[in-house]
Design an enzyme around this catalytic site. Structure first.
Site, mmCIF file in Angstrom:
data_model
loop_
_atom_site.group_PDB
_atom_site.id
_atom_site.type_symbol
_atom_site.label_atom_id
_atom_site.label_comp_id
_atom_site.label_asym_id
_atom_site.label_seq_id
_atom_site.Cartn_x
_atom_site.Cartn_y
_atom_site.Cartn_z
ATOM 1 N N GLN A 43 15.894 -69.717 -52.530
ATOM 2 C CA GLN A 43 14.896 -69.655 -51.448
ATOM 3 C C GLN A 43 15.017 -68.313 -50.719
ATOM 4 O OE1 GLN A 43 16.027 -71.978 -48.064
ATOM 5 N NE2 GLN A 43 13.939 -72.416 -47.456
ATOM 6 N N TYR A 50 13.787 -66.766 -47.790
ATOM 7 C CA TYR A 50 13.117 -66.789 -46.483
ATOM 8 C C TYR A 50 13.798 -65.790 -45.532
ATOM 9 C CZ TYR A 50 10.379 -71.142 -47.185
ATOM 10 O OH TYR A 50 9.489 -72.092 -47.602
ATOM 11 N N SER A 90 21.105 -68.588 -50.848
ATOM 12 C CA SER A 90 22.083 -69.423 -51.558
ATOM 13 C C SER A 90 21.751 -69.440 -53.049
ATOM 14 C CB SER A 90 22.046 -70.866 -51.062
ATOM 15 O OG SER A 90 22.123 -70.911 -49.669
ATOM 16 N N GLU A 126 13.291 -79.434 -46.975
ATOM 17 C CA GLU A 126 14.682 -78.968 -46.862
ATOM 18 C C GLU A 126 15.416 -79.797 -45.809
ATOM 19 O OE1 GLU A 126 15.123 -74.833 -45.807
ATOM 20 O OE2 GLU A 126 17.292 -74.888 -46.096
HETATM 21 C C1 LIG Z 1 24.580 -73.138 -45.488
HETATM 22 C C2 LIG Z 1 23.394 -72.223 -45.301
HETATM 23 C C3 LIG Z 1 22.542 -72.003 -46.376
HETATM 24 C C4 LIG Z 1 21.450 -71.133 -46.209
HETATM 25 N N1 LIG Z 1 20.665 -70.896 -47.298
HETATM 26 C C5 LIG Z 1 19.585 -70.089 -47.160
HETATM 27 C C6 LIG Z 1 18.750 -69.826 -48.289
HETATM 28 O O1 LIG Z 1 19.009 -70.275 -49.403
HETATM 29 N N2 LIG Z 1 17.678 -69.026 -48.103
HETATM 30 C C7 LIG Z 1 17.354 -68.491 -46.899
HETATM 31 O O2 LIG Z 1 16.337 -67.822 -46.806
HETATM 32 N N3 LIG Z 1 18.152 -68.681 -45.809
HETATM 33 C C8 LIG Z 1 19.250 -69.463 -45.929
HETATM 34 N N4 LIG Z 1 20.094 -69.683 -44.849
HETATM 35 C C9 LIG Z 1 19.820 -68.959 -43.606
HETATM 36 C C10 LIG Z 1 19.305 -69.847 -42.473
HETATM 37 O O3 LIG Z 1 17.987 -70.224 -42.695
HETATM 38 C C11 LIG Z 1 19.464 -69.038 -41.178
HETATM 39 O O4 LIG Z 1 20.847 -68.816 -40.987
HETATM 40 C C12 LIG Z 1 18.904 -69.800 -39.972
HETATM 41 O O5 LIG Z 1 17.514 -69.852 -40.017
HETATM 42 C C13 LIG Z 1 19.350 -69.136 -38.647
HETATM 43 O O6 LIG Z 1 19.026 -67.789 -38.645
HETATM 44 P P1 LIG Z 1 20.126 -66.657 -38.288
HETATM 45 O O7 LIG Z 1 21.327 -66.904 -39.142
HETATM 46 O O8 LIG Z 1 19.448 -65.336 -38.410
HETATM 47 O O9 LIG Z 1 20.562 -66.949 -36.804
HETATM 48 P P2 LIG Z 1 19.769 -66.516 -35.444
HETATM 49 O O10 LIG Z 1 18.304 -66.816 -35.601
HETATM 50 O O11 LIG Z 1 20.161 -65.106 -35.147
HETATM 51 O O12 LIG Z 1 20.401 -67.506 -34.414
HETATM 52 C C14 LIG Z 1 21.706 -67.313 -33.872
HETATM 53 C C15 LIG Z 1 21.939 -68.391 -32.812
HETATM 54 O O13 LIG Z 1 20.982 -68.237 -31.743
HETATM 55 C C16 LIG Z 1 20.282 -69.476 -31.536
HETATM 56 N N5 LIG Z 1 18.873 -69.189 -31.207
HETATM 57 C C17 LIG Z 1 18.049 -68.308 -31.832
HETATM 58 N N6 LIG Z 1 16.819 -68.355 -31.273
HETATM 59 C C18 LIG Z 1 16.846 -69.280 -30.276
HETATM 60 C C19 LIG Z 1 15.900 -69.799 -29.336
HETATM 61 N N7 LIG Z 1 14.633 -69.374 -29.328
HETATM 62 N N8 LIG Z 1 16.311 -70.767 -28.483
HETATM 63 C C20 LIG Z 1 17.591 -71.228 -28.495
HETATM 64 N N9 LIG Z 1 18.541 -70.768 -29.354
HETATM 65 C C21 LIG Z 1 18.185 -69.814 -30.236
HETATM 66 C C22 LIG Z 1 20.382 -70.227 -32.865
HETATM 67 O O14 LIG Z 1 20.296 -71.627 -32.669
HETATM 68 C C23 LIG Z 1 21.763 -69.807 -33.339
HETATM 69 O O15 LIG Z 1 22.732 -70.637 -32.755
HETATM 70 C C24 LIG Z 1 21.203 -70.505 -44.969
HETATM 71 C C25 LIG Z 1 22.083 -70.724 -43.910
HETATM 72 C C26 LIG Z 1 23.173 -71.553 -44.069
HETATM 73 C C27 LIG Z 1 24.097 -71.736 -42.916
#
Ligand SMILES: Cc1cc2nc3c(=O)[nH]c(=O)nc-3n(C[C@H](O)[C@H](O)[C@H](O)COP(=O)(O)OP(=O)(O)OC[C@H]3O[C@@H](n4cnc5c(N)ncnc54)[C@H](O)[C@@H]3O)c2cc1C
Length: 402
Positions: A124, A126, A159, A242
Site C-alpha cells: 500500500q 499511501y 509494509s 484496513e
Molecule cells: C504497523 C504499521 C504499518 C504501516 N503500513 C503502511 C503501509 O503499508 N503503507 C502506508 O502507506 N503507510 C503505512 N503505515 C503508515 C501509517 O499510515 C502512518 O504512520 C499513519 O498514518 C500516521 O502518520 P505519521 O506516521 O506520519 O504520523 P503523524 O501524522 O506525523 O502523527 C504523529 C502523531 O501526531 C498525532 N496527530 C497528527 N495529527 C493530529 C491531529 N490533527 N489531531 C491530533 N493528533 C494528531 C498522531 O495521532 C500521532 O500520534 C504504517 C504504519 C504502521 C505503524
C-alpha cells in the site's frame, strides 16, 4: 443483551466444525510445504463456501450472500482451529474489496483472483514523509504522457514493499486542484525501472517497512482505479477495509488469558506475581478493557448484521481504538512482569510476531508490535477526532490552512 446464537446458526457452526476436521491436513498432504498446505485448504474453504464469501465466484471467491452472523461463526471456528481462511493481506483484505467497488471489469478479472491466492502480492503506497495523518497533503506526482503515467516522488512506511509484485497507491495527478481533489488511485507494477525500495530497520530488528522512491517510473494509463482526481474517495474505501482488519476479539481474550497465566508463573518477592495486590489490581483493570473491547466488537458486528458495515463509521472506529489500546495494555503489563528477562530476551527476526507465543522473546516482540496497529490505518488521535466530529457531531478540531 442476548448473546446466544439461534439454533439454525448453531447448526451452521456444526457444519463449519465438521469441515474443519480436515485441518491440519493428513497423510501425503501433510508432507507438502506449509504454504502449499495452506493454499490447498483455503481452496477447499472457497469451494465449501466458507472463505472469501463476499467475492463472486467468477473472480475466485465463494460468492455467498451477505450474512454477518455466519461470517462471524466462520471467523471464530477457523481461528480456534488455527485453519487458513481469508488472507489478511493488503491484497486480499484491502485491494480486493476496493476493486470490487470501484474497479473496471478488466481490473477485477486481471487482479482479484491472484490477490486472493497471493500469487500476486500487494503493498500500500499511501504515506509519505510529512503526509501520514494529513494524508491528503501527499506530494508524490503522476503526470499523464500519452498513454502512460510518469511517477516521481517518495512513499514511506510501505509494509512488505520488498517482496510485493504490485502497489496500490495515491498520486497527485492534478497539482492545481484543491488538495483532496487532485489525487488518483494507481496500480503500480513494482518491477518497473526507476523504482527503488529501501528497507527501514525496526526496533525488533526486523525489516518490514520500506521507503519507496519513484524516478520517472512509467506505467500504463489504464492502471487507474476510478476516475482521474477521484482517488480520495477510492482510498477511503480501502482505509475502511484496513481498519476492519484490525481488532480481533478472540486474539485479545487469548492474549489476556496468557497474561494471567504469566502472572501465575512469574515470581515476585518470593511468591507468584498474581498474589501481589498491585498486579491483581492491574489485571482486573485490564480485564475491564478486554470486555470493553469485546463489546465494541459486538457493536461493530451488530452494525454489519444490519447491513451498515461500511457506513457505520463509529462502531468500526471505536473497535479499532479499543482493541489496539487494550492489546497495548496487555503487552505492556506482560513486559513489566518479565522484568529484566524482558530486557535480556534475544530477539529472533524469524519469529512470527502475529502468532501466539508466550516465551519472553514472544512477549517482547508482541509488546513492540502492539504499538503499530494503533498508528497504522489512521492513528488513534485521528480516529478519536473522527468519532467525535462525525459520530457525535462535536465541533471540528482546528485544521491548518492548506
Ligand atoms: C504497523 C504499521 C504499518 C504501516 N503500513 C503502511 C503501509 O503499508 N503503507 C502506508 O502507506 N503507510 C503505512 N503505515 C503508515 C501509517 O499510515 C502512518 O504512520 C499513519 O498514518 C500516521 O502518520 P505519521 O506516521 O506520519 O504520523 P503523524 O501524522 O506525523 O502523527 C504523529 C502523531 O501526531 C498525532 N496527530 C497528527 N495529527 C493530529 C491531529 N490533527 N489531531 C491530533 N493528533 C494528531 C498522531 O495521532 C500521532 O500520534 C504504517 C504504519 C504502521 C505503524
Amino acid at each position: 443483551m442476548d448473546l446466544q446464537y439461534a439454533p439454525e446458526h448453531e447448526e451452521f457452526r456444526e457444519s463449519v466444525r465438521a469441515f474443519l476436521k480436515g485441518w491440519p491436513l493428513k497423510g501425503d498432504e501433510a508432507e507438502l510445504p506449509k504454504e502449499e498446505q495452506e493454499s490447498l485448504f483455503r481452496q477447499r474453504g472457497i469451494d465449501a463456501g466458507y472463505v472469501y464469501r463476499g467475492v463472486p465466484t467468477r473472480y475466485g471467491g465463494s460468492g455467498q450472500p451477505n450474512d454477518a452472523i455466519k461470517d462471524r461463526i466462520i471467523r471464530e471456528e477457523f481461528y480456534q482451529a488455527g485453519a487458513p481462511g481469508d488472507l489478511p493481506s493488503q491484497g486480499a483484505g484491502m485491494l480486493v474489496p476496493t476493486l470490487l467497488e470501484f474497479g473496471s471489469e478488466e481490473q477485477k478479472e486481471r487482479y482479484v483472483a491472484r490477490a486472493l491466492t497471493n500469487t500476486e502480492s500487494w503493498c500500500q503506497g499511501y504515506s509519505e514523509p510529512g503526509s501520514g495523518s494529513d494524508l491528503a497533503s501527499l506530494q508524490c506526482q503522476a503526470r499523464l504522457e500519452g498513454d502512460e503515467w510518469v511517477l516521481n516522488g517518495q512513499k514511506i512506511w510501505t509494509s512488505g514493499a520488498q517482496r510485493a509484485d504490485m502497489m496500490f497507491g495515491l498520486f497527485r495527478t492534478e497539482p492545481e486542484a484543491k488538495k483532496h481533489a487532485g489525487i488518483s488511485y494507481l496500480l503500480v507494477p513494482m518491477d518497473r525501472d526507476g523504482i527503488e525500495v529501501r528497507p527501514l530497520r525496526e526496533m525488533s530488528g526486523g525489516f518490514e517497512f520500506n521507503e519507496v522512491f519513484f524516478t520517472d517510473v512509467r506505467i500504463p494509463a489504464e492502471n487507474i482505479v476510478g476516475e482521474r482526481g477521484q482517488g480520495w474517495a477510492v482510498s477511503r474505501a480501502t482505509l475502511i477495509h484496513e481498519r476492519n482488519l484490525i481488532g480481533n476479539p478472540f486474539m485479545i481474550r487469548e492474549a489476556f488469558d496468557d497474561l494471567v497465566q504469566l502472572a501465575r508463573t512469574r515470581i515476585r518477592n518470593g511468591r507468584p506475581a498474581i498474589e501481589d495486590s498491585g498486579v491483581r489490581q492491574r489485571l482486573a483493570e485490564i480485564e475491564g478493557y478486554v470486555r470493553t473491547s469485546e463489546t465494541s466488537n459486538l457493536l461493530q458486528f451488530t452494525a454489519a448484521h444490519r447491513g451498515e458495515m461500511l457506513t457505520a463509521m463509529r462502531p468500526m472506529m471505536m473497535n479499532k481504538v479499543c482493541s489496539t489500546d487494550t492489546t497495548q495494555r496487555i503487552m505492556k503489563c506482560a513486559y513489566d512482569l518479565l522484568g529484566s528477562d524482558g530486557l535480556l530476551a534475544p530477539l529472533d527476526e524469524e519469529l512470527n510476531t502475529w502468532s501466539r507465543t508466550t516465551t519472553s522473546t514472544g512477549w517482547v516482540l508482541q509488546y513492540m508490535f502492539s504499538m503499530g496497529p494503533a498508528i497504522a490505518g489512521g492513528a488513534t488521535n485521528i480516529q478519536l477526532n473522527i468519532i467525535g466530529e462525525r459520530g457525535y457531531g462535536l465541533p471540528r478540531d482546528l485544521r491548518k490552512p492548506f
